[in-house]
Design an enzyme around this catalytic site. Structure first.
Site, PDB file in Angstrom:
ATOM      1  N   CYS A  50       0.832  -1.207   0.000  1.00 45.45           N
ATOM      2  CA  CYS A  50       0.000   0.000   0.000  1.00 45.45           C
ATOM      3  C   CYS A  50       0.865   1.255   0.000  1.00 45.45           C
ATOM      4  O   CYS A  50       2.036   1.231   0.318  1.00 45.45           O
ATOM      5  CB  CYS A  50      -0.951   0.031   1.186  1.00 45.45           C
ATOM      6  SG  CYS A  50      -2.015  -1.400   1.345  1.00 45.45           S
TER       7      CYS A  50
ATOM      8  N   ARG B 254       5.592  -0.508  -4.454  1.00 38.78           N
ATOM      9  CA  ARG B 254       5.249  -1.150  -3.190  1.00 38.78           C
ATOM     10  C   ARG B 254       4.187  -2.227  -3.361  1.00 38.78           C
ATOM     11  O   ARG B 254       3.962  -3.034  -2.464  1.00 38.78           O
ATOM     12  CB  ARG B 254       4.773  -0.102  -2.182  1.00 38.78           C
ATOM     13  CG  ARG B 254       5.855   0.871  -1.767  1.00 38.78           C
ATOM     14  CD  ARG B 254       5.314   1.982  -0.906  1.00 38.78           C
ATOM     15  NE  ARG B 254       4.862   1.495   0.392  1.00 38.78           N
ATOM     16  CZ  ARG B 254       5.624   1.389   1.461  1.00 38.78           C
ATOM     17  NH1 ARG B 254       6.900   1.724   1.395  1.00 38.78           N
ATOM     18  NH2 ARG B 254       5.133   0.951   2.603  1.00 38.78           N
TER      19      ARG B 254
ATOM     20  N   TRP C 128      -3.415  -2.647  -1.358  1.00 37.02           N
ATOM     21  CA  TRP C 128      -3.114  -4.060  -1.610  1.00 37.02           C
ATOM     22  C   TRP C 128      -4.072  -4.855  -0.735  1.00 37.02           C
ATOM     23  O   TRP C 128      -3.999  -4.787   0.486  1.00 37.02           O
ATOM     24  CB  TRP C 128      -1.662  -4.351  -1.238  1.00 37.02           C
ATOM     25  CG  TRP C 128      -1.113  -5.650  -1.750  1.00 37.02           C
ATOM     26  CD1 TRP C 128      -0.633  -5.918  -3.000  1.00 37.02           C
ATOM     27  CD2 TRP C 128      -0.944  -6.858  -0.988  1.00 37.02           C
ATOM     28  NE1 TRP C 128      -0.175  -7.211  -3.063  1.00 37.02           N
ATOM     29  CE2 TRP C 128      -0.357  -7.820  -1.848  1.00 37.02           C
ATOM     30  CE3 TRP C 128      -1.235  -7.229   0.319  1.00 37.02           C
ATOM     31  CZ2 TRP C 128      -0.054  -9.111  -1.447  1.00 37.02           C
ATOM     32  CZ3 TRP C 128      -0.937  -8.521   0.734  1.00 37.02           C
ATOM     33  CH2 TRP C 128      -0.351  -9.448  -0.149  1.00 37.02           C
TER      34      TRP C 128
ATOM     35  N   ASN D  79      -2.870   2.298   5.827  1.00 35.03           N
ATOM     36  CA  ASN D  79      -2.007   1.138   5.600  1.00 35.03           C
ATOM     37  C   ASN D  79      -1.969   0.332   6.890  1.00 35.03           C
ATOM     38  O   ASN D  79      -1.839   0.905   7.974  1.00 35.03           O
ATOM     39  CB  ASN D  79      -0.578   1.564   5.254  1.00 35.03           C
ATOM     40  CG  ASN D  79      -0.458   2.159   3.876  1.00 35.03           C
ATOM     41  OD1 ASN D  79      -1.406   2.141   3.102  1.00 35.03           O
ATOM     42  ND2 ASN D  79       0.698   2.711   3.566  1.00 35.03           N
ATOM     43  N   GLY D  80      -2.022  -0.983   6.803  1.00 38.94           N
ATOM     44  CA  GLY D  80      -1.956  -1.817   7.989  1.00 38.94           C
ATOM     45  C   GLY D  80      -3.190  -2.686   8.140  1.00 38.94           C
ATOM     46  O   GLY D  80      -3.993  -2.830   7.217  1.00 38.94           O
TER      47      GLY D  80
ATOM     48  N   GLU E 197      18.474 -17.985  -3.714  1.00 32.91           N
ATOM     49  CA  GLU E 197      18.191 -16.625  -4.179  1.00 32.91           C
ATOM     50  C   GLU E 197      17.931 -16.606  -5.679  1.00 32.91           C
ATOM     51  O   GLU E 197      17.031 -15.901  -6.155  1.00 32.91           O
ATOM     52  CB  GLU E 197      19.358 -15.704  -3.819  1.00 32.91           C
ATOM     53  CG  GLU E 197      19.230 -14.275  -4.311  1.00 32.91           C
ATOM     54  CD  GLU E 197      18.052 -13.512  -3.707  1.00 32.91           C
ATOM     55  OE1 GLU E 197      17.791 -12.393  -4.189  1.00 32.91           O
ATOM     56  OE2 GLU E 197      17.390 -14.034  -2.780  1.00 32.91           O
TER      57      GLU E 197
ATOM     58  N   LYS F 100      14.382 -15.374  -7.376  1.00 36.21           N
ATOM     59  CA  LYS F 100      14.292 -14.313  -8.383  1.00 36.21           C
ATOM     60  C   LYS F 100      13.502 -14.771  -9.593  1.00 36.21           C
ATOM     61  O   LYS F 100      12.660 -14.044 -10.122  1.00 36.21           O
ATOM     62  CB  LYS F 100      15.701 -13.862  -8.814  1.00 36.21           C
ATOM     63  CG  LYS F 100      16.410 -13.008  -7.800  1.00 36.21           C
ATOM     64  CD  LYS F 100      15.725 -11.661  -7.634  1.00 36.21           C
ATOM     65  CE  LYS F 100      16.049 -11.030  -6.303  1.00 36.21           C
ATOM     66  NZ  LYS F 100      15.405 -11.642  -5.153  1.00 36.21           N
TER      67      LYS F 100
ATOM     68  N   GLU G 196       9.661 -15.045  -8.596  1.00 31.51           N
ATOM     69  CA  GLU G 196       8.868 -13.864  -8.256  1.00 31.51           C
ATOM     70  C   GLU G 196       8.652 -12.902  -9.411  1.00 31.51           C
ATOM     71  O   GLU G 196       7.679 -12.147  -9.390  1.00 31.51           O
ATOM     72  CB  GLU G 196       9.463 -13.143  -7.043  1.00 31.51           C
ATOM     73  CG  GLU G 196      10.851 -12.583  -7.230  1.00 31.51           C
ATOM     74  CD  GLU G 196      11.400 -12.019  -5.915  1.00 31.51           C
ATOM     75  OE1 GLU G 196      10.630 -11.852  -4.946  1.00 31.51           O
ATOM     76  OE2 GLU G 196      12.610 -11.740  -5.857  1.00 31.51           O
TER      77      GLU G 196
ATOM     78  N   HIS H 129      18.247 -37.068  -2.783  1.00 29.80           N
ATOM     79  CA  HIS H 129      17.345 -37.571  -1.747  1.00 29.80           C
ATOM     80  C   HIS H 129      15.896 -37.194  -2.065  1.00 29.80           C
ATOM     81  O   HIS H 129      15.165 -36.699  -1.206  1.00 29.80           O
ATOM     82  CB  HIS H 129      17.761 -37.030  -0.384  1.00 29.80           C
ATOM     83  CG  HIS H 129      19.114 -37.472   0.051  1.00 29.80           C
ATOM     84  ND1 HIS H 129      19.391 -38.774   0.412  1.00 29.80           N
ATOM     85  CD2 HIS H 129      20.281 -36.795   0.155  1.00 29.80           C
ATOM     86  CE1 HIS H 129      20.666 -38.876   0.730  1.00 29.80           C
ATOM     87  NE2 HIS H 129      21.231 -37.694   0.580  1.00 29.80           N
TER      88      HIS H 129
ATOM     89  N   LYS I 234       6.897  -4.483  -2.211  1.00 32.50           N
ATOM     90  CA  LYS I 234       8.286  -4.239  -1.857  1.00 32.50           C
ATOM     91  C   LYS I 234       8.503  -4.316  -0.359  1.00 32.50           C
ATOM     92  O   LYS I 234       9.475  -4.886   0.116  1.00 32.50           O
ATOM     93  CB  LYS I 234       8.706  -2.853  -2.381  1.00 32.50           C
ATOM     94  CG  LYS I 234      10.175  -2.514  -2.137  1.00 32.50           C
ATOM     95  CD  LYS I 234      11.087  -3.465  -2.885  1.00 32.50           C
ATOM     96  CE  LYS I 234      12.536  -3.103  -2.718  1.00 32.50           C
ATOM     97  NZ  LYS I 234      13.419  -4.133  -3.326  1.00 32.50           N
TER      98      LYS I 234
END
Length: 608
Positions: free
Chosen positions: A2, A27, A74, A100-101, A481, A485, A488, A504, A603
């Protein structure tokens, strides 16, 4: 998640609000809205989708106002619909709020208001807060906000307007960042400095449970009990140019190619190779306690967690201190064993990650020395730690972290040397390590030359829907990592594994349709990794290797080889991660994905 922008001044508000929202797009959001005060009335417009959709709905009715606020949402409570988008109003329609929250006790508050005859239009927790403030309003908006927030459980960053008080904006925060830009006769309130610096570098950072009122006459800050709070005006380090694309197609590309300079800035003034000395000024007050610690816990989420894994190897190897890595989101829910000889280090690019902040607070509650490694100056984690280190890599706009990860690994490398030198590491060994570290920006510049090759490889394999990334030792976190990448930003399923674990179970997945990226640099596990490559090849897997320059053997075993500079083993992650960033970036571009704003992601994750 948001974004909030609010403006009060002499200029027209709407263009400033829209430009601010665009700077906060990174964001993550799924709807947007704007409210301005004009001729004593609130004018509100909302839409689903991108800010461009909201702009299409605006007309002359939102022009000519000098006070207003805007929001990108969001979705948490309620689907991304126009009725659930912000701003929300109170029962009178004369008060508007953006938030926001998450309000945890919104159901209880909603039931209370419904019993008082208040009706609701949306599914959101935010509308409950707007109507609660309206319920308490009796001509003093500031006091109504304070009164309502004393009943709220959860997190919030809010700005509030009332048509009866047209020259004031009230804002407050708890757990969700809010910054006030102080200009010449104007104020810009935002959830992120990127929406402010175009107008002023002077800001105040609100702390939890603080309320600020900006008006034509100035600003003042109180806590929820109405006691005055003195705030220091600080200067934002970033410049407007740093948050512009600067000729790049995407911020992610820009930030990948900024990494050499970002690393130089991160290292500047912090190393003295000749003396074998690391200078971390932010840790000065805690050095004695830090050096005497018996255990280190590194806590982070996502990419930061991968950086923690690298740090674990380095701290145990160089400082000989037991080190553990924790998912910050799990840390406080299992009654962790922490005491006053434990150091807990919270790692977050934004310094606002809710789970990481909660882990930090849990560590402090149990008596640990709480340190932070963050990029955003003035962030909540930076202010709540006992001491810490800033990354100083500049603003990172792309949702998928690149240069911040590099900065996190670099700071952890410095911390390992800092601790090692004070415990057992000799001068010559530390000097050699720091000398090599000082040369890493040039090594990364050379690695960036792989961009065209990674694009060609991505084009060749981009139709594959499942990828495997393998690494051992320090390269296992880099495999994780690299897989993250790819997932996402290109939406290709990818999995990172320790190379030895492949046999395994996951080896059952390998066939000619699965690209397998293997980090096979020359280190003490090189021969073991070569054996793992042979296992992949024998099952028909198609190997893409990241290898050390001059390694001719690997060319006979892999379909594609990405050669990186030959650097000391402890510093190899700083170069091996770069081709994986480039590979993911080019795959996403080739698949037509929104690289900087991948779906469902944000973000800064400021909700639990």
């Amino acid at each position: 998640m948001c974004g909030i922008v609010a403006y009060l001044g002499q200029r027209e508000a709407t263009p400033i609000l829209l430009e601010g929202l665009k700077r906060l797009e990174y964001r993550g959001y799924d709807s947007a809205g704007i409210a301005v005060l004009k001729h004593g009335e609130l004018v509100i417009r909302r839409s689903v989708g991108r800010i461009a959709t909201l702009e299409q709905k605006l007309d002359g009715s939102v022009g000519g106002s000098t006070v207003g606020m805007a929001h990108t949402r969001w979705a948490t409570h309620g689907a991304p619909t126009e009725i659930n988008a912000h701003p929300h109003t109170d029962a009178s329609g004369r008060l508007a709020l953006v938030h926001n929250g998450i309000i945890k006790n919104y159901r209880v508050l909603r039931t209370f208001l419904e019993q008082k005859g208040v009706a609701f239009d949306s599914e959101t927790d935010t509308e409950v807060l707007a109507k609660l403030i309206g319920y308490f309003y009796d001509g003093d908006l500031e006091e109504a906000v304070r009164r309502a927030l004393r009943d709220v459980r959860g997190t919030f960053g809010i700005t509030v307007l009332h048509a009866d008080e047209p020259d004031r904006i009230v804002a407050a925060r708890r757990g969700s960042p809010l910054i006030v830009g102080v200009g010449d006769g104007e104020y810009v309130i935002a959830s992120d400095a990127s929406a402010i610096i175009q107008h002023t570098p002077q800001v105040i950072y609100l702390s939890d449970n603080e309320v600020v009122v900006v008006s034509r006459d100035g600003f003042h800050t109180t806590n929820l009990q109405a006691l005055p709070v003195t705030k220091e005006v600080e200067e934002v380090e970033w410049t407007l140019e740093q948050i512009e694309l600067g000729g790049h197609q995407h911020f992610m590309s820009k930030e990948i190619f900024e990494q050499p300079e970002a690393l130089r800035t991160c290292l500047r003034g912090r190393i003295d190779p000749a003396e074998g000395r690391v200078v971390l000024g932010g840790l000065a007050a805690a050095t004695r306690e830090l050096v005497r610690c018996q255990r280190v816990i590194l806590a982070g989420c996502g990419t930061a967690w991968h950086a923690c894994l690298v740090g674990e190897y380095l701290i145990e190897e160089m400082a000989r201190i037991p080190c553990e890595v924790e998912y910050a989101s799990e840390f406080r829910y299992r009654n962790p064993l922490v005491d006053d000889r434990t150091v807990v280090i919270a790692i977050s690019q934004s310094g606002e990650t809710a789970d990481t902040l909660a882990a930090l607070r849990e560590a402090k509650e149990k008596g640990a020395l709480a340190l932070g490694i963050v990029n955003a100056v003035g962030s909540t984690i930076a202010r709540e730690t006992d001491a810490g280190v800033y990354l100083h890599v500049g603003p990172e706009i792309g949702v998928a972290s690149t240069k911040a990860f590099l900065g996190q690994v670099t700071v952890l490398s410095l911390l390992a040397a800092f601790l090692g030198r004070r415990r057992h590491l000799g001068h010559s060994a530390c000097s050699a390590y720091l000398t090599a570290l000082s040369k890493m920006p040039e090594a990364i510049e050379r690695t960036l030359d792989l961009s065209s090759q990674t694009r060609r490889i991505a084009a060749h394999f981009v139709e594959a829907n499942n990828w495997l990334y393998l690494g051992r030792g320090l390269q296992y976190p880099i495999a994780l990592e690299g897989a993250l990448k790819l997932k996402e930003i290109s939406y290709i399923h990818a999995e990172g594994l320790p190379a030895a674990e492949m046999k395994h179970g996951p080896i059952a997945l390998i066939n000619a349709d699965m690209p397998v990226v293997v980090i096979a640099v020359r280190d003490h596990l090189y021969e073991k990794v070569i054996s793992n490559i042979e296992e992949v090849r024998s099952r028909g897997g198609r190997v893409i290797a990241v290898a050390t320059e001059g390694d001719e053997q690997i060319g006979h075993l892999a379909e594609e080889v990405l050669y990186v500079p030959d650097v000391p083993e402890a510093l190899q992650p700083l170069v091996t991660v770069v081709p994986l960033q480039l590979l993911a970036y080019h795959a996403a571009v080739l698949r037509g994905c929104d690289v900087d704003k991948p779906r469902n992601l944000a973000k800064s994750v400021t909700v639990e």
